[in-house]
Write a protein that holds these residues in place. Structure first.
Motif, mmCIF file in Angstrom:
data_model
loop_
_atom_site.group_PDB
_atom_site.id
_atom_site.type_symbol
_atom_site.label_atom_id
_atom_site.label_comp_id
_atom_site.label_asym_id
_atom_site.label_seq_id
_atom_site.Cartn_x
_atom_site.Cartn_y
_atom_site.Cartn_z
ATOM 1 N N LYS A 4 0.739 -1.035 -0.217
ATOM 2 C CA LYS A 4 -0.185 0.180 -0.105
ATOM 3 C C LYS A 4 0.884 1.304 -0.034
ATOM 4 C CE LYS A 4 -3.525 -0.022 2.890
ATOM 5 N NZ LYS A 4 -4.193 0.000 4.063
ATOM 6 N N ILE A 5 0.469 2.191 -0.840
ATOM 7 C CA ILE A 5 1.222 3.357 -1.057
ATOM 8 C C ILE A 5 0.313 4.858 -0.743
ATOM 9 C CG2 ILE A 5 2.752 5.171 -2.167
ATOM 10 C CD1 ILE A 5 3.823 2.174 -1.776
ATOM 11 N N ILE A 6 0.368 5.430 0.212
ATOM 12 C CA ILE A 6 -0.562 6.525 0.653
ATOM 13 C C ILE A 6 0.323 7.890 0.625
ATOM 14 C CG2 ILE A 6 -2.291 7.551 2.042
ATOM 15 C CD1 ILE A 6 -2.697 4.806 3.283
ATOM 16 N N ALA A 7 -0.076 8.880 -0.197
ATOM 17 C CA ALA A 7 0.719 9.993 -0.251
ATOM 18 C C ALA A 7 -0.097 11.186 -0.317
ATOM 19 C CB ALA A 7 1.466 9.964 -1.669
ATOM 20 N N GLY A 8 0.332 12.061 0.354
ATOM 21 C CA GLY A 8 -0.566 13.479 0.163
ATOM 22 C C GLY A 8 -0.523 14.323 -1.245
ATOM 23 N N GLY A 9 0.506 13.789 -1.905
ATOM 24 C CA GLY A 9 0.643 14.529 -3.179
ATOM 25 C C GLY A 9 0.641 13.160 -4.299
ATOM 26 N N ASN A 10 1.327 13.305 -5.191
ATOM 27 C CA ASN A 10 1.400 12.347 -6.501
ATOM 28 C C ASN A 10 2.264 11.295 -6.081
ATOM 29 O OD1 ASN A 10 0.163 14.273 -8.014
ATOM 30 N ND2 ASN A 10 2.433 15.313 -8.231
ATOM 31 N N ILE A 11 2.087 10.218 -6.790
ATOM 32 C CA ILE A 11 2.761 8.956 -6.520
ATOM 33 C C ILE A 11 3.335 8.530 -7.911
ATOM 34 C CG2 ILE A 11 2.487 6.325 -6.045
ATOM 35 C CD1 ILE A 11 0.159 6.958 -4.271
ATOM 36 N N VAL A 12 4.507 8.104 -8.024
ATOM 37 C CA VAL A 12 5.281 7.700 -9.328
ATOM 38 C C VAL A 12 5.931 6.457 -9.027
ATOM 39 C CG1 VAL A 12 7.001 8.426 -11.110
ATOM 40 C CG2 VAL A 12 5.744 10.165 -10.200
ATOM 41 N N ILE A 13 5.651 5.713 -9.763
ATOM 42 C CA ILE A 13 6.276 4.252 -9.770
ATOM 43 C C ILE A 13 6.910 3.714 -10.854
ATOM 44 C CG2 ILE A 13 5.713 1.592 -9.231
ATOM 45 C CD1 ILE A 13 2.909 2.711 -7.933
ATOM 46 N N ASN A 14 8.291 3.643 -10.964
ATOM 47 C CA ASN A 14 8.943 3.391 -12.010
ATOM 48 C C ASN A 14 9.224 1.891 -12.266
ATOM 49 O OD1 ASN A 14 9.534 6.046 -12.985
ATOM 50 N ND2 ASN A 14 10.995 6.410 -11.230
#
Length: 202
Positions: free
Chosen positions: A128-138
């Motif tokens: 799980k990824i929770i971010a206040g901004g953007n999420i970038v997954i390379n």
């Protein structure tokens, strides 16, 4: 849905910006919905300041606001003066800083960050990824990803292969279809016309 409250990062913890053009009851309803939608995002004991210069609250309103925040482990604080670096307080969510993680996020692992998150690897199912901004997954995203957790509807989720089990941006959720085609190009998820859509990146 129009938003009447916005959380922003501040040097003292969090800053809560209230729309001064609507009734306080509507503010409370919107705040409760926002807190409930991100119950795992907020750290217990975090101080939440409300600038007096933005919206003056009566003693009763302060008490009501304090009770709502306390239900989620947050501490109300009314700042009497506006700091010099916070003069431009508006309903524009603030990017705090990027968190860059150079590894794959495995099943059961959880990343929570107030700013944007960059993953230099995969996000496996059950992660799980929770971010206040953007999420970038390379890499490949097969887990649950939640961007704009403060309610920033402009947040985006980008991945080289976007196969997330669940995508959430601000208050909107999109679930993966039962038969998901394996993407061959990088994609970005964003909100358009009140709906989470996925676009290929040129």
């Amino acid at each position: 849905m129009r938003e009447y409250v916005i959380f922003k990062g501040s040097r003292n913890g969090l800053q809560l910006v209230l729309d001064q053009s609507v009734e306080f009851e509507l503010i409370l309803e919107n705040l409760k919905a926002k807190l409930e939608s991100a119950v795992d995002f907020f750290t217990k004991g975090t101080k939440v300041e409300v600038l007096k210069a933005v919206r003056i609250l009566s003693s009763e309103e302060q008490e009501d606001l304090s009770k709502v925040l306390a239900n989620y482990g947050l501490v109300f604080y009314e700042a009497k003066e506006q700091c010099a670096d916070e003069e431009n307080t508006t309903f524009e969510p603030q990017e705090i800083q990027n968190l860059v993680i150079s590894k794959t996020i495995r099943s059961g692992q959880e990343v929570i960050h107030q700013g944007s998150v960059v993953i230099e690897g995969d996000v496996n199912p059950g992660a799980k990824i929770i971010a206040g901004g953007n999420i970038v997954i390379n890499g490949t995203c097969r887990g649950l990803v939640y961007a704009g957790a403060y309610g920033d509807s402009r947040a985006t989720i980008t991945a080289r292969r976007l196969l997330a089990s669940q995508i959430r941006i601000a208050d909107l959720i999109a679930r993966a279809p039962d038969h998901l085609e394996d993407p061959t190009e990088a994609e970005v998820a964003l909100i358009e016309d009140g709906t989470v859509i996925i676009k290929k990146i040129d």
